[in-house]
Design a protein around this motif. Structure first.
Motif, PDB file in Angstrom:
ATOM      1  N   ILE A  79       0.477  -1.211  -0.128  1.00 32.59           N
ATOM      2  CA  ILE A  79      -0.034  -0.091  -0.449  1.00 32.59           C
ATOM      3  C   ILE A  79       0.861   1.171   0.501  1.00 32.59           C
ATOM      4  CG2 ILE A  79      -1.860   1.455   1.180  1.00 32.59           C
ATOM      5  CD1 ILE A  79      -2.735  -1.119   2.412  1.00 32.59           C
ATOM      6  N   PRO A  80       0.905   2.193  -1.141  1.00 30.07           N
ATOM      7  CA  PRO A  80       1.477   3.325  -1.121  1.00 30.07           C
ATOM      8  C   PRO A  80       1.504   4.172   0.242  1.00 30.07           C
ATOM      9  CG  PRO A  80       0.286   3.301  -2.842  1.00 30.07           C
ATOM     10  CD  PRO A  80      -0.725   1.926  -2.046  1.00 30.07           C
ATOM     11  N   SER A  81       2.454   4.743   0.776  1.00 29.93           N
ATOM     12  CA  SER A  81       2.559   5.419   2.307  1.00 29.93           C
ATOM     13  C   SER A  81       1.771   7.053   1.511  1.00 29.93           C
ATOM     14  CB  SER A  81       3.491   5.371   2.536  1.00 29.93           C
ATOM     15  OG  SER A  81       4.469   6.005   1.646  1.00 29.93           O
ATOM     16  N   SER A  82       1.398   7.502   2.958  1.00 26.58           N
ATOM     17  CA  SER A  82       0.522   8.822   2.395  1.00 26.58           C
ATOM     18  C   SER A  82       1.915   9.993   2.504  1.00 26.58           C
ATOM     19  CB  SER A  82      -0.195   8.728   3.950  1.00 26.58           C
ATOM     20  OG  SER A  82      -0.760   7.952   4.291  1.00 26.58           O
ATOM     21  N   LYS A  83       1.298  10.375   1.612  1.00 25.83           N
ATOM     22  CA  LYS A  83       2.438  11.163   1.612  1.00 25.83           C
ATOM     23  C   LYS A  83       1.823  13.102   2.235  1.00 25.83           C
ATOM     24  CE  LYS A  83       3.536   9.629  -2.261  1.00 25.83           C
ATOM     25  NZ  LYS A  83       2.655   8.377  -1.824  1.00 25.83           N
ATOM     26  N   ALA A  84       1.068  13.235   2.723  1.00 25.97           N
ATOM     27  CA  ALA A  84       0.484  14.838   3.602  1.00 25.97           C
ATOM     28  C   ALA A  84       1.385  14.132   5.226  1.00 25.97           C
ATOM     29  CB  ALA A  84      -0.822  14.119   3.565  1.00 25.97           C
ATOM     30  N   CYS A  85       1.183  13.002   5.308  1.00 21.95           N
ATOM     31  CA  CYS A  85       2.200  12.759   6.591  1.00 21.95           C
ATOM     32  C   CYS A  85       2.908  12.029   6.945  1.00 21.95           C
ATOM     33  CB  CYS A  85       0.552  13.120   7.697  1.00 21.95           C
ATOM     34  SG  CYS A  85      -0.093  11.154   7.367  1.00 21.95           S
ATOM     35  N   GLY A  86       3.701  11.565   8.136  1.00 19.35           N
ATOM     36  CA  GLY A  86       4.625  10.722   8.768  1.00 19.35           C
ATOM     37  C   GLY A  86       5.713  10.584   8.297  1.00 19.35           C
ATOM     38  N   PRO A  87       6.763  10.192   7.981  1.00 20.04           N
ATOM     39  CA  PRO A  87       8.155   9.863   8.053  1.00 20.04           C
ATOM     40  C   PRO A  87       8.297   8.953   6.316  1.00 20.04           C
ATOM     41  CG  PRO A  87       7.458   7.823   9.587  1.00 20.04           C
ATOM     42  CD  PRO A  87       6.858   8.818   9.026  1.00 20.04           C
ATOM     43  N   PHE A  88       7.172   8.833   5.689  1.00 17.31           N
ATOM     44  CA  PHE A  88       7.726   8.168   4.897  1.00 17.31           C
ATOM     45  C   PHE A  88       6.840   8.950   3.705  1.00 17.31           C
ATOM     46  CE2 PHE A  88       7.937   4.676   7.999  1.00 17.31           C
ATOM     47  CZ  PHE A  88       8.580   3.870   8.027  1.00 17.31           C
ATOM     48  N   THR A  89       6.736  10.285   3.632  1.00 16.97           N
ATOM     49  CA  THR A  89       5.848  11.506   3.001  1.00 16.97           C
ATOM     50  C   THR A  89       7.182  10.874   1.497  1.00 16.97           C
ATOM     51  OG1 THR A  89       7.144  13.026   3.566  1.00 16.97           O
ATOM     52  CG2 THR A  89       5.261  12.423   3.909  1.00 16.97           C
ATOM     53  N   ASN A  90       7.982  11.038   2.066  1.00 19.71           N
ATOM     54  CA  ASN A  90       8.929  10.626   0.661  1.00 19.71           C
ATOM     55  C   ASN A  90       9.311   9.236  -0.391  1.00 19.71           C
ATOM     56  OD1 ASN A  90       9.759  13.408   0.101  1.00 19.71           O
ATOM     57  ND2 ASN A  90      10.788  13.586   2.028  1.00 19.71           N
ATOM     58  N   SER A  91       8.692   8.187  -0.010  1.00 16.38           N
ATOM     59  CA  SER A  91       8.335   7.191  -0.022  1.00 16.38           C
ATOM     60  C   SER A  91       7.228   6.584  -0.910  1.00 16.38           C
ATOM     61  CB  SER A  91       9.081   6.380   1.096  1.00 16.38           C
ATOM     62  OG  SER A  91      10.473   6.539   1.320  1.00 16.38           O
TER      63      SER A  91
END
Length: 723
Positions: free
Chosen positions: A625-637
């Protein structure tokens, strides 16, 4: 007595026979017509070994005869003690006190002929062992709830004691999980936020990401109703959503210290892998100990009967009521053994028509079980869909109860399913014609699958809603950004609600069901309804399933809500005292008791199943599942796991080649073959140990026959001497 004194006796008085001590009897040719060797060859154990002469490799090469078992055993024991006298403690040998003193004297004599270096090593080794023993004794006094658990074991037996020991294990496990997450994730952020160290946050702007995917609005401030705080506290929304309780708070790419940059996304992922691996190793370590005991206790039916009669009493019991309960438990176990024997005899006498009929009935009843499970799973699916679609309404547009009902609708449905399905399964199992022991195990397994599968159904339903967009295209962000701005936080909120609701249900059942029921049974015992209803039983399997259910929620939710292990620790501590109070004042122990060893192994087996089911949704959410782009430490992944290849790409070329080689098929296939060979070796070794156990049991049986034979011969010898 001399001849002169013998002749001086009165003529009518019979002569006294000379006293012969049993140890002074020598079994020689004066008593038997055959020599001593032939007499020893008449022993039942020797005859049994002689019948299997071709299977025994140890022979006396000089005489060609088999070695006597006692001589062989004693010589091997002396050789083993002589070889290991320097490295092993005398306390470990199964010898009497005089033999141990003799060996200790030998040790002290040998010490005089050693060099000063060897003597120093010997003394330092003994001092270190004594220090470790003293340290273990001190740590036993520091055990959590040591006196309480011992008191429970003394009043109610080791079966219920094992439940509270298992609950203590979960408290320690969650505390260690919280410490891992705190040290790897929370501590660097707190040091930077409160300016304790000279560090700063690293924020890398997202590349090739649409601006709509990075929008994550903060909850608006203004006029807020009082009950909104209660809803936020129970559901994890509002002011709690912005705290470090949930995934969305950690929108940081790193922490820059003076000499290095701390990679927070990698630390976040490693903390998840670390607590899952630690849980697995800890559970396996504890379960192996229980498996050893169960393997030793694998016995035949006659041995099981003898063990229940001669060794089934629990000497930890000091209460008269619990002693009566233990008596009834032993009677129940004996009745269950007789019932199982009756069912085995019934199965042996069953005709082909009866076999077809009973298997057809079982197939039909299992179809009903599957239908019940499918209905529960579908109800959870529909409740989750309805809750997710209607939870975005403004709070002021609905009343307090309606909003809370929508937020907790999946948790309510899951709890109702967990209450109803065990009753249905208990009714169905009576018609399947199984033995009593198998009925209990099968019902427990069905309930375990039901409780743990409901969590997985909830998570997979959320995953399907996150990745499906209906009429809205997911190509922009890779997930349903319109409904889930930060889907990891919302999954964490669902796990938080399950944890809180499960805790509320446990407290409510104890305070508002068990306690009033105890009062009614105590003060209205003359009523026939109260006599039929009776006092609430403290059922160990049901209570274990409840805390394993809560632990599975913690394992899944710790990735999406890093502080959930701390909440689980506090929850299990409160549950310990609530269950202790319930056991002492409102409940009675179940007549179907468990042994402590069987209970521990069963508890850990169920916990291991829960861990395996928790790993599945976590793996899918991190890898697919793609990680959220608006929050969390994995926005650039793109995904959570993408952090690992990025980190490996920063390694030196030689280290990169090593990592790629380890993860390639060329390494995986030989490694898998080696693991298979090692596994087959241990399987063969376990089979050999099992055969040795069987031979030792046969040897014990033969030794008892030898004793009876020798006593019989000794009695005959004494009778011959008197005659």
């Amino acid at each position: 007595m001399s001849d002169a004194s013998a002749s001086a006796l009165p003529p009518g008085r019979p002569r006294r026979q000379p006293f012969v001590h049993p140890e002074s009897l020598s079994l020689d040719s004066s008593f038997f017509s055959s020599p001593p060797v032939n007499f020893l060859q008449e022993l039942p154990s020797y005859r049994s070994i002689a019948r299997r002469r071709t299977n025994i490799p140890s022979r006396d090469k000089q005489s060609g005869t088999l070695l006597k078992p006692t001589d062989s055993y004693s010589s091997q024991l002396e050789e083993g003690i002589a070889e290991n006298l320097n490295s092993q403690s005398i306390r470990k040998y199964a010898l009497n006190i005089s033999e141990k003193r003799r060996l200790r004297d030998i040790q002290e004599t040998q010490m005089k002929y050693l060099s000063e270096w060897d003597q120093w090593k010997r003394y330092s080794s003994k001092s270190w062992k004594r220090f470790l023993e003293k340290a273990r004794e001190m740590t036993t006094h520091l055990e959590l709830w040591r006196d309480d658990i011992r008191s429970i074991g003394g009043k109610f037996g080791t079966g219920i004691q094992s439940y509270f020991s298992f609950l203590r294990f979960l408290v320690l496990l969650n505390l260690v999980i919280f410490l891992i997450i705190f040290m790897l994730v929370l501590l660097p952020i707190l040091l930077t936020e409160y300016k304790i160290t000279n560090s700063s946050f690293v924020l890398i702007p997202a590349k090739d990401t649409d601006i709509q995917c990075t929008v994550y609005p903060i909850s608006s401030s203004g006029l807020i109703y009082f009950y909104s705080y209660i809803i936020d506290l129970l559901s994890g929304t509002g002011f709690l959503e912005e705290t470090c309780l949930f995934y969305g708070h950690y929108t940081i790419d790193g922490v820059k210290f003076q000499n290095f940059t701390y990679d927070l996304p990698l630390a976040y992922l490693l903390s998840t892998i670390a607590y899952l691996a630690l849980s697995l190793l800890w559970i396996v370590k504890r379960s192996v100990e229980g498996f050893k005991v169960n393997l030793i206790r694998s016995e035949e039916h006659f041995q099981s009967y003898c063990n229940k009669i001669f060794a089934g009493w629990d000497f930890c019991i000091t209460n008269q009521s619990m002693a009566d309960l233990k008596h009834s438990s032993l009677r129940y176990e004996l009745r269950a053994d007789l019932e199982e024997e009756r069912i085995r005899q019934k199965i042996a006498e069953r005709t082909s028509e009866e076999t077809i009929r009973i298997y057809s009935l079982r197939l039909f009843l299992n179809c009903i079980v599957l239908a019940v499970l499918a209905a529960c799973f579908y109800a959870i699916y529909r409740a989750t869909i309805f809750s997710q679609e209607h939870m975005k309404k403004e709070i002021d547009k609905m009343i307090f109860g309606e909003n809370l009902l929508i937020l907790y609708l999946p948790s309510i449905v899951i709890t109702l399913a967990n209450f109803i399905t065990p009753v249905i399964f208990a009714r169905i199992i009576h018609y399947e014609d199984y033995s009593p022991g198998f009925e209990i195990r099968l019902t427990i397994l069905r309930c375990v699958f039901m409780r743990l599968a409901t969590i997985c159904v909830l998570v997979f339903t959320l995953g399907s809603k996150i990745t499906s967009c209906d009429n809205y295209s997911c190509e922009l962000c890779g997930y349903n950004q319109k409904l889930y701005l930060c889907w990891e936080t919302q999954v964490g909120q669902e796990m938080y609600k399950l944890m809180i609701f499960d805790f509320i249900i446990i407290l409510a059942v104890t305070l508002f069901v068990d306690f009033p029921r105890k009062l009614l049974v105590t003060y209205c015992s003359s009523w026939k309804l109260m006599q039929c209803w009776g006092q609430q039983e403290f059922a160990i399997p049901d209570n274990v399933l409840g805390i394993v259910y809560g632990q599975t929620i913690c394992w899944i939710g710790a990735f999406f809500s890093p502080l959930l292990p701390a909440i689980a620790t506090v929850k299990f501590i409160i549950i310990f005292y609530v269950k202790e109070m319930s056991l002492l004042h409102t409940c009675r122990p179940s007549p179907r008791q468990f042994r402590a060893s069987n209970s521990n192994f069963f508890f850990l087996l169920v916990l291991l199943i829960g861990l395996c089911l928790a790993v599945i949704p976590l793996t899918i959410s991190m890898a697919h599942i793609p990680s959220s782009k608006a929050c969390g430490p994995f926005t650039n992944s793109n995904t959570t796991w993408e952090v690992v290849p990025k980190t490996v790409s920063t390694f030196p070329s030689s280290l990169q080649s090593l990592v790629h080689g380890i993860t390639s098929e060329a390494f995986a296939v030989p490694f898998f073959m080696i693991i298979c060979l090692v596994m087959f070796y241990f399987i063969a070794l376990a089979g050999a140990h099992k055969r040795v156990v069987v031979q030792l049991r046969e040897q014990l049986s033969l030794e008892s026959r030898d004793k009876r034979y020798l006593i019989q011969k000794l009695t005959e010898a004494q009778r011959d001497m008197r005659n």
